[in-house]
Design a protein around this motif. Structure first.
Motif, PDB file in Angstrom:
ATOM      1  N   TYR A   1       3.742 -18.881  -4.150  1.00 42.56           N
ATOM      2  CA  TYR A   1       3.434 -18.240  -5.424  1.00 42.56           C
ATOM      3  C   TYR A   1       4.483 -18.634  -6.456  1.00 42.56           C
ATOM      4  CZ  TYR A   1       0.607 -15.390  -2.310  1.00 42.56           C
ATOM      5  OH  TYR A   1      -0.278 -14.979  -1.377  1.00 42.56           O
ATOM      6  N   GLN A   2       4.070 -18.756  -7.687  1.00 40.38           N
ATOM      7  CA  GLN A   2       4.982 -19.176  -8.750  1.00 40.38           C
ATOM      8  C   GLN A   2       6.043 -18.114  -9.022  1.00 40.38           C
ATOM      9  OE1 GLN A   2       2.943 -20.027 -12.369  1.00 40.38           O
ATOM     10  NE2 GLN A   2       4.764 -20.762 -13.428  1.00 40.38           N
ATOM     11  N   ARG A   3       5.623 -16.817  -9.005  1.00 38.03           N
ATOM     12  CA  ARG A   3       6.535 -15.721  -9.292  1.00 38.03           C
ATOM     13  C   ARG A   3       6.682 -14.831  -8.068  1.00 38.03           C
ATOM     14  NH1 ARG A   3       3.521 -13.136 -13.752  1.00 38.03           N
ATOM     15  NH2 ARG A   3       2.245 -14.951 -14.018  1.00 38.03           N
ATOM     16  N   VAL A   4       7.733 -14.008  -8.067  1.00 36.02           N
ATOM     17  CA  VAL A   4       7.917 -13.021  -7.004  1.00 36.02           C
ATOM     18  C   VAL A   4       6.870 -11.927  -7.204  1.00 36.02           C
ATOM     19  CG1 VAL A   4       9.493 -11.320  -6.033  1.00 36.02           C
ATOM     20  CG2 VAL A   4      10.365 -13.511  -6.841  1.00 36.02           C
ATOM     21  N   GLN A   5       6.163 -11.562  -6.145  1.00 32.79           N
ATOM     22  CA  GLN A   5       5.135 -10.526  -6.212  1.00 32.79           C
ATOM     23  C   GLN A   5       5.652  -9.267  -5.531  1.00 32.79           C
ATOM     24  OE1 GLN A   5       2.142 -11.095  -7.760  1.00 32.79           O
ATOM     25  NE2 GLN A   5       2.842 -13.155  -8.270  1.00 32.79           N
ATOM     26  N   TYR A   6       5.290  -8.090  -6.082  1.00 35.74           N
ATOM     27  CA  TYR A   6       5.718  -6.812  -5.532  1.00 35.74           C
ATOM     28  C   TYR A   6       4.486  -6.004  -5.142  1.00 35.74           C
ATOM     29  CZ  TYR A   6      10.289  -7.852  -7.406  1.00 35.74           C
ATOM     30  OH  TYR A   6      11.483  -8.452  -7.676  1.00 35.74           O
ATOM     31  N   ALA A   7       4.625  -5.248  -4.048  1.00 32.46           N
ATOM     32  CA  ALA A   7       3.539  -4.384  -3.598  1.00 32.46           C
ATOM     33  C   ALA A   7       3.584  -3.075  -4.381  1.00 32.46           C
ATOM     34  CB  ALA A   7       3.677  -4.102  -2.111  1.00 32.46           C
ATOM     35  N   MET A   8       2.431  -2.474  -4.594  1.00 36.45           N
ATOM     36  CA  MET A   8       2.366  -1.159  -5.225  1.00 36.45           C
ATOM     37  C   MET A   8       2.856  -0.121  -4.216  1.00 36.45           C
ATOM     38  SD  MET A   8       1.321  -1.589  -8.255  1.00 36.45           S
ATOM     39  CE  MET A   8       0.847   0.037  -8.761  1.00 36.45           C
ATOM     40  N   PRO A   9       3.348   1.044  -4.676  1.00 36.20           N
ATOM     41  CA  PRO A   9       3.795   2.064  -3.726  1.00 36.20           C
ATOM     42  C   PRO A   9       2.668   2.441  -2.772  1.00 36.20           C
ATOM     43  CG  PRO A   9       4.485   2.630  -5.938  1.00 36.20           C
ATOM     44  CD  PRO A   9       3.586   1.432  -6.057  1.00 36.20           C
ATOM     45  N   GLY A  10       2.962   2.426  -1.483  1.00 33.13           N
ATOM     46  CA  GLY A  10       1.973   2.772  -0.471  1.00 33.13           C
ATOM     47  C   GLY A  10       1.142   1.596   0.016  1.00 33.13           C
ATOM     48  N   GLU A  11       1.248   0.456  -0.619  1.00 35.39           N
ATOM     49  CA  GLU A  11       0.474  -0.709  -0.213  1.00 35.39           C
ATOM     50  C   GLU A  11       1.119  -1.331   1.026  1.00 35.39           C
ATOM     51  OE1 GLU A  11      -1.319  -4.739  -2.341  1.00 35.39           O
ATOM     52  OE2 GLU A  11       0.095  -3.482  -3.401  1.00 35.39           O
ATOM     53  N   ARG A  12       0.290  -1.845   1.904  1.00 36.44           N
ATOM     54  CA  ARG A  12       0.811  -2.459   3.141  1.00 36.44           C
ATOM     55  C   ARG A  12       1.617  -3.704   2.824  1.00 36.44           C
ATOM     56  NH1 ARG A  12      -3.257  -3.008   8.135  1.00 36.44           N
ATOM     57  NH2 ARG A  12      -1.554  -4.220   8.925  1.00 36.44           N
ATOM     58  N   THR A  13       2.765  -3.830   3.480  1.00 35.38           N
ATOM     59  CA  THR A  13       3.582  -5.023   3.280  1.00 35.38           C
ATOM     60  C   THR A  13       3.859  -5.767   4.576  1.00 35.38           C
ATOM     61  OG1 THR A  13       5.585  -3.710   3.460  1.00 35.38           O
ATOM     62  CG2 THR A  13       4.736  -4.108   1.235  1.00 35.38           C
ATOM     63  N   GLU A  14       3.512  -5.154   5.728  1.00 36.91           N
ATOM     64  CA  GLU A  14       3.772  -5.842   6.988  1.00 36.91           C
ATOM     65  C   GLU A  14       2.699  -6.879   7.252  1.00 36.91           C
ATOM     66  OE1 GLU A  14       1.428  -2.133   7.825  1.00 36.91           O
ATOM     67  OE2 GLU A  14       3.351  -2.462   6.892  1.00 36.91           O
ATOM     68  N   ASP A  15       2.978  -7.770   8.188  1.00 39.24           N
ATOM     69  CA  ASP A  15       2.028  -8.822   8.515  1.00 39.24           C
ATOM     70  C   ASP A  15       0.758  -8.245   9.111  1.00 39.24           C
ATOM     71  OD1 ASP A  15       3.802 -10.692   7.608  1.00 39.24           O
ATOM     72  OD2 ASP A  15       4.677 -11.051   9.592  1.00 39.24           O
ATOM     73  N   TYR A  16      -0.365  -8.843   8.803  1.00 39.62           N
ATOM     74  CA  TYR A  16      -1.652  -8.362   9.326  1.00 39.62           C
ATOM     75  C   TYR A  16      -1.908  -8.949  10.685  1.00 39.62           C
ATOM     76  CZ  TYR A  16      -2.609  -6.559   4.715  1.00 39.62           C
ATOM     77  OH  TYR A  16      -2.548  -5.844   3.552  1.00 39.62           O
TER      78      TYR A  16
ATOM     79  N   ILE B   1      13.933   0.951  -6.418  1.00 41.38           N
ATOM     80  CA  ILE B   1      13.148  -0.277  -6.585  1.00 41.38           C
ATOM     81  C   ILE B   1      12.771  -0.843  -5.226  1.00 41.38           C
ATOM     82  CG2 ILE B   1      13.279  -2.681  -7.340  1.00 41.38           C
ATOM     83  CD1 ILE B   1      14.954  -1.669  -9.709  1.00 41.38           C
ATOM     84  N   TYR B   2      13.749  -0.914  -4.317  1.00 40.08           N
ATOM     85  CA  TYR B   2      13.481  -1.527  -3.020  1.00 40.08           C
ATOM     86  C   TYR B   2      12.596  -0.658  -2.140  1.00 40.08           C
ATOM     87  CZ  TYR B   2      16.892  -5.111  -4.096  1.00 40.08           C
ATOM     88  OH  TYR B   2      17.555  -6.144  -4.670  1.00 40.08           O
ATOM     89  N   SER B   3      12.675   0.663  -2.284  1.00 43.28           N
ATOM     90  CA  SER B   3      11.868   1.508  -1.407  1.00 43.28           C
ATOM     91  C   SER B   3      10.451   1.687  -1.933  1.00 43.28           C
ATOM     92  CB  SER B   3      12.530   2.868  -1.228  1.00 43.28           C
ATOM     93  OG  SER B   3      12.504   3.578  -2.443  1.00 43.28           O
ATOM     94  N   GLN B   4      10.284   1.696  -3.231  1.00 43.48           N
ATOM     95  CA  GLN B   4       8.937   1.914  -3.764  1.00 43.48           C
ATOM     96  C   GLN B   4       8.166   0.617  -3.928  1.00 43.48           C
ATOM     97  OE1 GLN B   4       8.833   4.230  -7.299  1.00 43.48           O
ATOM     98  NE2 GLN B   4       9.554   6.066  -6.289  1.00 43.48           N
TER      99      GLN B   4
END
Length: 142
Positions: A127-142, A89-92
């Protein structure tokens, strides 16, 4: 009239070619020797049980074998690559940042009988809910 005779000649040529194909036999089309399928199999594998081909196969398998190790260092090293529900869960699906916003509420009057409310600060997530990135989607700051 000439066109009609050309069509008839073409039909006769097609029928003659089809009949010519039917006159050949299976042995003429696909000649075979005296070897059986078992002979071909044994020749390609290097002989019967205990033959050269089987010895080569066992030698190739022996090259690929590794010794089984039960040392803790190997187990710890492999634990990093072991899939568990938590690290899957945490890695993907990385959690997207949800920054806290601080809002200052100025002093005001509230209610049907206006009562004074002193100023205060409040914190709430963007955000009202916790949001998750899709696998491969960028998560670092732009």
């Amino acid at each position: 009239m000439l066109r009609r005779s050309i069509e008839i000649a073409a039909v006769i040529a097609v029928i003659a070619a089809a009949l010519q194909g039917c006159t050949t036999t299976k042995d003429d089309m696909l000649p075979h020797g005296d070897e059986t399928m078992m002979d071909v199999w044994l020749q390609s594998t290097g002989g019967g049980a205990g033959g050269i081909g089987e010895r080569k196969l066992l030698d190739a398998r022996q090259d690929l074998r590794r010794a089984i190790s039960t040392s803790d260092s190997v187990q710890e090293e492999n634990a990093r690559y072991t899939r568990t529900a938590q690290n899957e869960i945490y890695s993907q699906f990385k959690r997207l940042p949800n920054p806290d916003l601080v809002m200052y509420v100025y002093p005001h009057l509230a209610g049907t009988d206006p009562a004074p409310i002193p100023g205060y600060s409040t914190v709430f997530p963007l955000y009202q809910r916790v949001q998750y990135a899709m696998p491969g989607e960028r998560t670092e700051d732009y």
